[in-house]
Write an enzyme that holds these catalytic residues in place. Structure first.
Site, PDB file in Angstrom:
ATOM      1  N   HIS A 268     -40.066 -60.561 -32.050  1.00 37.64           N
ATOM      2  CA  HIS A 268     -40.473 -61.993 -32.038  1.00 37.64           C
ATOM      3  C   HIS A 268     -41.658 -62.190 -32.612  1.00 37.64           C
ATOM      4  CE1 HIS A 268     -39.446 -66.019 -31.329  1.00 37.64           C
ATOM      5  NE2 HIS A 268     -39.553 -66.195 -30.129  1.00 37.64           N
ATOM      6  N   HIS A 310     -34.419 -61.908 -40.414  1.00 37.84           N
ATOM      7  CA  HIS A 310     -34.554 -62.901 -39.610  1.00 37.84           C
ATOM      8  C   HIS A 310     -32.861 -62.871 -39.186  1.00 37.84           C
ATOM      9  CE1 HIS A 310     -35.092 -66.733 -37.830  1.00 37.84           C
ATOM     10  NE2 HIS A 310     -36.269 -66.577 -37.804  1.00 37.84           N
ATOM     11  N   ASP A 367     -43.849 -64.141 -40.382  1.00 36.96           N
ATOM     12  CA  ASP A 367     -44.792 -63.645 -39.881  1.00 36.96           C
ATOM     13  C   ASP A 367     -45.526 -62.656 -40.858  1.00 36.96           C
ATOM     14  OD1 ASP A 367     -44.879 -64.238 -37.154  1.00 36.96           O
ATOM     15  OD2 ASP A 367     -43.055 -63.015 -36.844  1.00 36.96           O
TER      16      ASP A 367
HETATM   17  N1  ACO Z   1     -36.644 -53.447 -41.939  1.00 33.87           N
HETATM   18  C1  ACO Z   1     -35.539 -52.513 -42.109  1.00 33.87           C
HETATM   19  N2  ACO Z   1     -34.262 -52.715 -41.970  1.00 33.87           N
HETATM   20  C2  ACO Z   1     -33.970 -53.997 -41.314  1.00 33.87           C
HETATM   21  C3  ACO Z   1     -34.914 -55.015 -40.983  1.00 33.87           C
HETATM   22  C4  ACO Z   1     -36.329 -54.384 -41.175  1.00 33.87           C
HETATM   23  N3  ACO Z   1     -37.528 -55.137 -40.931  1.00 33.87           N
HETATM   24  N4  ACO Z   1     -34.489 -55.837 -40.255  1.00 33.87           N
HETATM   25  C5  ACO Z   1     -33.294 -55.535 -39.973  1.00 33.87           C
HETATM   26  N5  ACO Z   1     -32.844 -54.501 -40.623  1.00 33.87           N
HETATM   27  C6  ACO Z   1     -31.433 -53.747 -40.992  1.00 33.87           C
HETATM   28  C7  ACO Z   1     -31.018 -53.554 -39.865  1.00 33.87           C
HETATM   29  O1  ACO Z   1     -31.290 -52.075 -39.314  1.00 33.87           O
HETATM   30  C8  ACO Z   1     -29.558 -53.507 -39.860  1.00 33.87           C
HETATM   31  O2  ACO Z   1     -29.050 -52.522 -40.784  1.00 33.87           O
HETATM   32  P1  ACO Z   1     -27.275 -51.776 -40.571  1.00 33.87           P
HETATM   33  O3  ACO Z   1     -26.607 -53.219 -40.960  1.00 33.87           O
HETATM   34  O4  ACO Z   1     -27.418 -51.044 -41.459  1.00 33.87           O
HETATM   35  O5  ACO Z   1     -27.255 -51.513 -39.132  1.00 33.87           O
HETATM   36  C9  ACO Z   1     -29.509 -55.004 -40.633  1.00 33.87           C
HETATM   37  O6  ACO Z   1     -30.736 -55.041 -41.332  1.00 33.87           O
HETATM   38  C10 ACO Z   1     -29.158 -56.166 -39.638  1.00 33.87           C
HETATM   39  O7  ACO Z   1     -30.367 -56.144 -39.015  1.00 33.87           O
HETATM   40  P2  ACO Z   1     -30.260 -56.706 -37.402  1.00 33.87           P
HETATM   41  O8  ACO Z   1     -31.298 -55.880 -36.742  1.00 33.87           O
HETATM   42  O9  ACO Z   1     -28.677 -56.604 -36.898  1.00 33.87           O
HETATM   43  O10 ACO Z   1     -30.333 -58.030 -37.431  1.00 33.87           O
HETATM   44  P3  ACO Z   1     -30.838 -58.978 -36.172  1.00 33.87           P
HETATM   45  O11 ACO Z   1     -30.627 -60.594 -36.624  1.00 33.87           O
HETATM   46  O12 ACO Z   1     -30.414 -58.552 -35.045  1.00 33.87           O
HETATM   47  O13 ACO Z   1     -32.494 -58.845 -36.231  1.00 33.87           O
HETATM   48  C11 ACO Z   1     -34.675 -59.185 -36.737  1.00 33.87           C
HETATM   49  C12 ACO Z   1     -33.415 -59.862 -36.700  1.00 33.87           C
HETATM   50  C13 ACO Z   1     -35.095 -58.783 -34.914  1.00 33.87           C
HETATM   51  C14 ACO Z   1     -35.921 -60.105 -37.108  1.00 33.87           C
HETATM   52  C15 ACO Z   1     -34.767 -57.826 -37.526  1.00 33.87           C
HETATM   53  O14 ACO Z   1     -34.709 -58.280 -38.980  1.00 33.87           O
HETATM   54  C16 ACO Z   1     -36.283 -57.107 -37.039  1.00 33.87           C
HETATM   55  O15 ACO Z   1     -36.331 -56.374 -36.237  1.00 33.87           O
HETATM   56  N6  ACO Z   1     -37.204 -57.544 -38.200  1.00 33.87           N
HETATM   57  C17 ACO Z   1     -38.561 -56.633 -38.010  1.00 33.87           C
HETATM   58  C18 ACO Z   1     -39.421 -57.707 -36.823  1.00 33.87           C
HETATM   59  C19 ACO Z   1     -39.670 -58.998 -37.260  1.00 33.87           C
HETATM   60  O16 ACO Z   1     -40.336 -59.153 -38.320  1.00 33.87           O
HETATM   61  N7  ACO Z   1     -39.317 -59.872 -36.468  1.00 33.87           N
HETATM   62  C20 ACO Z   1     -39.939 -61.351 -36.522  1.00 33.87           C
HETATM   63  C21 ACO Z   1     -38.667 -62.322 -36.795  1.00 33.87           C
HETATM   64  S1  ACO Z   1     -39.317 -63.810 -37.086  1.00 33.87           S
HETATM   65  C22 ACO Z   1     -39.805 -64.456 -35.650  1.00 33.87           C
HETATM   66  O17 ACO Z   1     -39.318 -64.065 -34.547  1.00 33.87           O
HETATM   67  C23 ACO Z   1     -40.719 -65.411 -35.471  1.00 33.87           C
END
Ligand code: ACO
Length: 432
Positions: A268, A310, A367
């Site tokens: 987050h 996201h 971010d």
């Molecule tokens: N790098 C590589 N792969 C990713 C990333 C990433 N940053 N984010 C998502 N993916 C992939 C996942 O592994 C998943 O792959 P799959 O379909 O092969 O299993 C797919 O993309 C979907 O991702 P989920 O994690 O299911 O998406 P979710 O909506 O649950 O999570 C989140 C969103 C938590 C933001 C995720 O993208 C993440 O962890 N990003 C990195 C952390 C980050 O930048 N967080 C800040 C978010 S903005 C905020 O809160 C202010």
């Protein structure tokens, strides 16, 4: 909001089909109203991460994740960043309308009057290890405010709310600056009536008895814009935490403290810190951005591109676009450069042209660039999430207040799909 113009039909095993009202929101989005589902059928829904669940109605923030639109109280984020400062946006979120000159002045006066920190609270800082994570101090200090300003417990919303809200918005800034001074082992600098909200913050952080500190107007502008970008984002993890704690009728300070803890997580608000750490690490180890992208794609590797992806945006996060241009303006002023900015921009370009990221709609989120700006303002990496919290506070407060006025709200209490053993009998300890 329109209810009951359409109905959804639900077929359930061994039961008559059920009709459920469809709610159409003011932007045309549709939801199925399942409030009577369990009572009428015995069924519950299974929705980990609440991906499909609307927990409330809300008029504070609107996001169109497909089009990359973000609005506070109906105003586009781009418009607000361009024409307002953070105090006006805080007022908008909490009270529903932008302030006029008189209202703006009154709010600024309240923020000034509430900006000092109780002397006994100041002594708390000294007891924390200097290397403590600032978010742990911020969360503890926020809930401690309820001990020092307990009248919040039985607040009369109409008469007292401006005092309570400005107290919190003002003091969180003082607490964050004092946390920094404590980390540095330096005396606290008190807020001053001479400065605006953001000027005051920078002055409390960086004023020095040995080197003249001049508040930089570009830094003030950047800080205002960054705080506005973070000010609300509808039912995100920390706001949901604030609403959930508030639903137990815990006071505002306790609810906000829970929001701060939720925000701390690297998935987050903690991602802004994680982005800089990722870029810094890659810079030291001379990793190429292609290697970083390959690591992020490798499912055996827990490595993710921090600042990418996201839950709601499936296109550019509008905040990331604003942050990117602000980042370039602040960093490249007077011909300066930052190798981490160059790396971030290259990383964005490479990731966005990669099939893995394209197929999953993974774009830079808020971010990705904000940490680089905070860094240029002189804010240490482990305090980036505190900056996010200062910005998000008006949103948390607005949601807490909205929840209180919502006649349909109840204490938050999801159900579960039980996955454990059936009834068992305890054996005596010698038999086990
Ligand atoms: N790098 C590589 N792969 C990713 C990333 C990433 N940053 N984010 C998502 N993916 C992939 C996942 O592994 C998943 O792959 P799959 O379909 O092969 O299993 C797919 O993309 C979907 O991702 P989920 O994690 O299911 O998406 P979710 O909506 O649950 O999570 C989140 C969103 C938590 C933001 C995720 O993208 C993440 O962890 N990003 C990195 C952390 C980050 O930048 N967080 C800040 C978010 S903005 C905020 O809160 C202010």
């Amino acid at each position: 909001m329109e209810i009951n113009k359409e109905f959804a039909k639900l077929s359930l095993p061994n039961q008559e089909p059920m009709t459920l009202p469809v709610i159409t929101d003011t932007m045309g989005g549709r939801s199925i109203d399942i409030r009577s589902l369990r009572k009428d059928t015995g069924f519950i829904t299974y929705d980990p991460g609440f991906v499909n669940t609307g927990s409330c109605t809300s008029s504070i923030c609107y996001i169109d994740g497909e089009q990359g639109v973000l609005r506070y109280r109906g105003y586009d984020i781009e418009d607000l960043v361009e024409h307002c400062d953070f105090v006006e946006v805080a007022y908008l979120l909490v009270k529903g309308e932008l302030p006029n000159v008189k209202e703006r002045k009154r709010y600024a006066d309240l923020l000034n009057n509430e900006s000092l920190l109780h002397y006994d609270m100041q002594t708390f800082f000294r007891q924390y290890p200097a290397e403590a994570h600032p978010m742990s101090i911020l969360a503890a200090m926020s809930v401690s405010l309820s001990a020092f300003y307990p009248e919040m417990d039985d607040i009369d919303p109409e008469a007292q709310i401006d005092f309570a809200v400005t107290r919190l918005i003002s003091k969180i800034r003082t607490i964050t600056a004092f946390t920094y001074r404590h980390m540095k082992g330096e005396d606290f600098v008190n807020p001053s009536y001479k400065y605006s909200y953001c000027e005051n913050f920078l002055n409390m952080m960086f004023k020095s008895p040995v080197i003249e500190y001049v508040i930089d107007p570009l830094h003030v502008k950047a800080l205002n814009q960054l705080l506005i970008l973070h000010a609300d984002h509808e039912q995100n993890c920390s706001t949901t935490a604030v609403r959930l704690i508030g639903s137990a009728e815990a006071n505002l300070y306790a609810s906000v403290s829970a929001g701060i803890c939720a925000l701390w997580g690297p998935k987050h608000g903690g991602a802004n810190q994680a982005v800089i750490e990722m870029l810094h690490q890659a810079h030291i180890e001379k990793q190429s951005v292609k290697e970083m992208v390959e690591m992020a794609k490798d499912k055996r590797n827990p490595y993710l591109l921090m600042g990418f992806g996201h839950r709601v945006y499936k296109t550019f996060d509008p905040r990331a676009k604003i942050a990117k241009s602000l980042c370039k303006a602040v960093i490249t002023r007077n011909g300066h450069s930052d190798p981490l900015l160059d790396m971030a921009m290259e990383l964005e370009e490479v990731a966005l042209s990669d099939d893995y990221f394209k197929e999953r709609n993974l774009y830079p989120n808020v971010d990705f660039y904000t940490g680089l700006i905070f860094r240029t303002l002189g804010i240490p990496t482990n305090m980036f999430t505190c900056m996010f919290a200062i910005g998000r506070l008006p949103g948390w407060i607005a949601h807490w207040l909205e929840w209180k006025k919502d006649p349909y709200q109840k204490i938050g209490r999801p159900r579960q799909v039980y996955d454990g053993p059936q009834g068992r009998t305890v054996k005596t300890i010698s038999e086990r």
